[in-house]
Design a protein around this motif. Structure first.
Motif, PDB file in Angstrom:
ATOM      1  N   SER A  60     -74.383  70.828  -4.756  1.00 12.57           N
ATOM      2  CA  SER A  60     -72.946  71.114  -4.814  1.00 12.57           C
ATOM      3  C   SER A  60     -72.136  69.965  -5.399  1.00 12.57           C
ATOM      4  O   SER A  60     -70.929  70.102  -5.606  1.00 12.57           O
ATOM      5  N   ILE A  61     -72.773  68.827  -5.689  1.00 15.93           N
ATOM      6  CA  ILE A  61     -72.059  67.688  -6.275  1.00 15.93           C
ATOM      7  C   ILE A  61     -71.768  67.978  -7.748  1.00 15.93           C
ATOM      8  O   ILE A  61     -72.640  68.444  -8.492  1.00 15.93           O
ATOM      9  N   ASP A  62     -70.563  67.718  -8.170  1.00 17.20           N
ATOM     10  CA  ASP A  62     -70.143  67.983  -9.545  1.00 17.20           C
ATOM     11  C   ASP A  62     -70.947  67.102 -10.503  1.00 17.20           C
ATOM     12  O   ASP A  62     -70.981  65.873 -10.362  1.00 17.20           O
ATOM     13  N   THR A  63     -71.600  67.721 -11.475  1.00 18.92           N
ATOM     14  CA  THR A  63     -72.411  66.958 -12.435  1.00 18.92           C
ATOM     15  C   THR A  63     -71.555  66.042 -13.310  1.00 18.92           C
ATOM     16  O   THR A  63     -72.071  65.071 -13.870  1.00 18.92           O
ATOM     17  N   ALA A  64     -70.251  66.331 -13.390  1.00 18.26           N
ATOM     18  CA  ALA A  64     -69.377  65.469 -14.191  1.00 18.26           C
ATOM     19  C   ALA A  64     -69.323  64.059 -13.616  1.00 18.26           C
ATOM     20  O   ALA A  64     -69.127  63.086 -14.358  1.00 18.26           O
ATOM     21  N   GLN A  65     -69.500  63.936 -12.301  1.00 17.95           N
ATOM     22  CA  GLN A  65     -69.500  62.603 -11.689  1.00 17.95           C
ATOM     23  C   GLN A  65     -70.695  61.785 -12.166  1.00 17.95           C
ATOM     24  O   GLN A  65     -70.569  60.585 -12.432  1.00 17.95           O
TER      25      GLN A  65
END
Length: 306
Positions: free
Chosen positions: A191-196
């Protein structure tokens, strides 16, 4: 802006009838097997006799609790339970997190799915099978013990060594349930945003930096929530696992609160004192989970509930 009118209860029940019917079997299960048995804790304040029942057994107040604290076997069980609990918090609880981080770092999807399947499988084995497998490997004539003895390293029978028993049961738990426990952390990582990750990589962060500054902060709420739940279950260290290995190492090393309640209550028939021990364990677990959840709120985390 006008506040929406509150929907009457009967309308909500009619509207959500299908969902409520789906929840009914689960509610019935927890009610019958978890909440209804709580009424039996009245035995802790009685000189309970099965042929007299709850109604006619005499009340003795706190006498069972006083007698319990005067039992040396009870304090042995408490000490063993706390020692195994400490080892599980230090060694078992971080293991699924480390495994999830390792699986998340695998690039190949096929390899990742294969490893996940392999590490999940031990969870579905019963403790009878797990203990038997460890005996075949670490027992007096086991594979590892025989190999070490043949090469001049006398380790003896690890399965019957009281000094290493607590480390042994902790390693058994890690082997059996580590893969299953990693599922929740893998879901949290997904669920962690890949953009980070992309931003961190553009700023020059390597894999370790991305894990420390992106992955771990992203799953921190889940880690804290599971830690709080684990603290509430802190005194349950595995009844079946201990019972299967009790004869091999002796009660002095393997007696925990669950086995104490079983042998003094079910086997010896001291229902009042054993129920008092179980009630004390439940109250301590409740206090720990409430305190841990309150502490999580003070550090700005959501915890289990608000």
């Amino acid at each position: 802006m006008r506040k929406a009118a509150r929907v009457p209860l009967r309308h909500r029940l009619r509207r959500d009838k299908a969902l409520l019917l789906l929840c009914l079997p689960g509610v019935a299960y927890f009610g019958a097997f978890f909440y209804l048995p709580l009424l039996g804790n009245v035995i802790a304040f009685q000189d309970y006799q099965p042929f007299l029942g709850f109604k006619h057994s005499p009340y003795v107040g706190m006498q069972n609790f006083v007698a319990l604290t005067e039992q040396p076997e009870f304090w042995t069980a408490v000490y063993n339970t706390l020692e195994i609990t400490a080892l599980q918090l230090l060694l078992y609880f971080p293991a699924p997190i480390a495994l999830a981080l390792l699986l998340n770092s695998l690039v190949g999807e096929t390899l990742r799915r294969f490893v996940q399947t392999v590490v999940y499988l031990p969870h579905f084995l019963s403790w009878v099978v797990v203990v038997a497998m460890f005996k075949q490997v670490l027992g007096g004539t086991g594979t590892v013990s025989s190999f070490l003895n043949d090469h001049g390293v006398g380790v003896g029978n690890i399965m019957t060594n009281p000094d290493t028993f607590k480390l042994l049961v902790t390693s058994q738990m890690i082997w059996k349930d580590c893969g299953w426990g990693a599922i929740i952390f893998l879901a949290a990582m997904a669920s962690i945003d890949t953009a980070q990750y992309e931003s961190a990589a553009m700023d020059g962060a390597g894999p370790w930096r991305r894990m420390w500054h992106v992955t771990l902060p992203g799953i921190r709420p889940v880690i804290i929530m599971l830690l709080i739940l684990r603290l509430g279950d802190i005194l349950n260290v595995g009844f079946e696992q201990m019972l299967l290995q009790r004869e091999a190492v002796g009660a002095e090393a393997s007696e925990v609160l669950d086995t104490y309640v079983y042998f003094h209550g079910v086997v010896d028939g001291d229902w009042g004192m054993s129920t008092a021990a179980g009630l004390m364990k439940g109250v301590i677990g409740l206090v720990l989970i409430l305190a841990a959840n309150k502490l999580a709120h003070r550090f700005g985390e959501q915890g289990v509930y608000k």
